[in-house]
Design a protein around this motif. Structure first.
Motif, PDB file in Angstrom:
ATOM      1  N   GLU A 162       0.803  -1.223   0.000  1.00 22.23           N
ATOM      2  CA  GLU A 162       0.000   0.000   0.000  1.00 22.23           C
ATOM      3  C   GLU A 162       0.844   1.284   0.000  1.00 22.23           C
ATOM      4  O   GLU A 162       0.313   2.364   0.209  1.00 22.23           O
ATOM      5  CB  GLU A 162      -1.006   0.011   1.153  1.00 22.23           C
ATOM      6  N   ARG A 163       2.113   1.179  -0.289  1.00 22.13           N
ATOM      7  CA  ARG A 163       2.981   2.357  -0.451  1.00 22.13           C
ATOM      8  C   ARG A 163       3.120   2.658  -1.927  1.00 22.13           C
ATOM      9  O   ARG A 163       3.023   1.776  -2.779  1.00 22.13           O
ATOM     10  CB  ARG A 163       4.375   2.094   0.141  1.00 22.13           C
ATOM     11  N   GLU A 164       3.377   3.921  -2.258  1.00 22.02           N
ATOM     12  CA  GLU A 164       3.542   4.319  -3.653  1.00 22.02           C
ATOM     13  C   GLU A 164       4.969   4.121  -4.123  1.00 22.02           C
ATOM     14  O   GLU A 164       5.921   4.374  -3.392  1.00 22.02           O
ATOM     15  CB  GLU A 164       3.175   5.794  -3.840  1.00 22.02           C
TER      16      GLU A 164
ATOM     17  N   GLU B  29       7.301   5.291  -7.523  1.00 24.99           N
ATOM     18  CA  GLU B  29       7.276   6.257  -8.617  1.00 24.99           C
ATOM     19  C   GLU B  29       8.317   5.913  -9.668  1.00 24.99           C
ATOM     20  O   GLU B  29       9.368   5.337  -9.353  1.00 24.99           O
ATOM     21  CB  GLU B  29       7.545   7.669  -8.091  1.00 24.99           C
TER      22      GLU B  29
ATOM     23  N   GLU C  93       5.356   9.345 -12.482  1.00 34.04           N
ATOM     24  CA  GLU C  93       4.127   8.562 -12.434  1.00 34.04           C
ATOM     25  C   GLU C  93       4.227   7.686 -11.193  1.00 34.04           C
ATOM     26  O   GLU C  93       5.320   7.277 -10.794  1.00 34.04           O
ATOM     27  CB  GLU C  93       4.015   7.647 -13.651  1.00 34.04           C
ATOM     28  N   HIS C  94       3.097   7.387 -10.590  1.00 37.03           N
ATOM     29  CA  HIS C  94       3.150   6.527  -9.413  1.00 37.03           C
ATOM     30  C   HIS C  94       2.083   5.441  -9.491  1.00 37.03           C
ATOM     31  O   HIS C  94       1.098   5.562 -10.213  1.00 37.03           O
ATOM     32  CB  HIS C  94       2.984   7.339  -8.127  1.00 37.03           C
ATOM     33  N   ASN C  95       2.352   4.397  -8.742  1.00 38.41           N
ATOM     34  CA  ASN C  95       1.411   3.311  -8.586  1.00 38.41           C
ATOM     35  C   ASN C  95       1.627   2.725  -7.200  1.00 38.41           C
ATOM     36  O   ASN C  95       2.693   2.894  -6.612  1.00 38.41           O
ATOM     37  CB  ASN C  95       1.602   2.248  -9.668  1.00 38.41           C
ATOM     38  N   VAL C  96       0.633   2.033  -6.694  1.00 41.48           N
ATOM     39  CA  VAL C  96       0.667   1.504  -5.335  1.00 41.48           C
ATOM     40  C   VAL C  96       1.038   0.024  -5.361  1.00 41.48           C
ATOM     41  O   VAL C  96       0.600  -0.718  -6.245  1.00 41.48           O
ATOM     42  CB  VAL C  96      -0.709   1.712  -4.654  1.00 41.48           C
TER      43      VAL C  96
ATOM     44  N   HIS D  77       0.425  -3.487  -4.310  1.00 44.57           N
ATOM     45  CA  HIS D  77      -0.724  -4.248  -3.817  1.00 44.57           C
ATOM     46  C   HIS D  77      -0.335  -5.703  -3.622  1.00 44.57           C
ATOM     47  O   HIS D  77       0.509  -6.233  -4.358  1.00 44.57           O
ATOM     48  CB  HIS D  77      -1.887  -4.198  -4.817  1.00 44.57           C
TER      49      HIS D  77
ATOM     50  N   ALA E 114       3.848  -3.420  -7.731  1.00 45.50           N
ATOM     51  CA  ALA E 114       3.293  -2.197  -8.304  1.00 45.50           C
ATOM     52  C   ALA E 114       3.349  -2.405  -9.810  1.00 45.50           C
ATOM     53  O   ALA E 114       4.394  -2.783 -10.347  1.00 45.50           O
ATOM     54  CB  ALA E 114       4.110  -0.979  -7.905  1.00 45.50           C
TER      55      ALA E 114
ATOM     56  N   PRO F  98      10.522   4.335  -2.163  1.00 47.75           N
ATOM     57  CA  PRO F  98       9.479   5.051  -1.418  1.00 47.75           C
ATOM     58  C   PRO F  98       9.998   6.233  -0.602  1.00 47.75           C
ATOM     59  O   PRO F  98       9.275   7.194  -0.375  1.00 47.75           O
ATOM     60  CB  PRO F  98       8.892   3.976  -0.501  1.00 47.75           C
TER      61      PRO F  98
END
Length: 92
Positions: A25-27, A29, A40-43, A45, A57, A72
């Motif tokens: 659950e951390r982003e 980039e 751009e970022h994504n989490v 999961h 991610a 992160p």
């Protein structure tokens, strides 16, 4: 594994970044490596497949080229090369 739709082909690839459960659950980039561009970022999961869990991610549509992966904490982690029509994998 959970279902994902990747939009790849031609000059567009995808990037899957493998991380550990501590980053769930951390982003994460990315940004083009050769210029000072917006990131751009994504989490990250948890994605389950039968008897295992992977923490990833996924960037489903990335123009081919070199990209900086940012940790992160905000530090540069690595540079990865995206190829059109392919999935690139990186371990954080």
């Amino acid at each position: 594994m959970d279902s994902l739709v990747l939009d790849i082909g031609g000059t567009v690839g995808a990037l899957v970044i493998h991380a550990g459960p501590a980053l769930a659950e951390r982003e994460i980039e990315i940004s083009p490596a050769d210029r000072d561009s917006p990131r751009e970022h994504n989490v990250v999961h948890a994605r389950r497949d039968h008897d295992r869990t992977a923490y990833t991610a996924v960037f489903p549509s990335v123009e081919a080229g070199d990209y900086t992966v940012w940790a992160p904490e905000g530090a540069r982690h690595a540079v990865v090369t995206i190829h059109g029509g392919e999935v690139t994998e990186h371990h954080l």
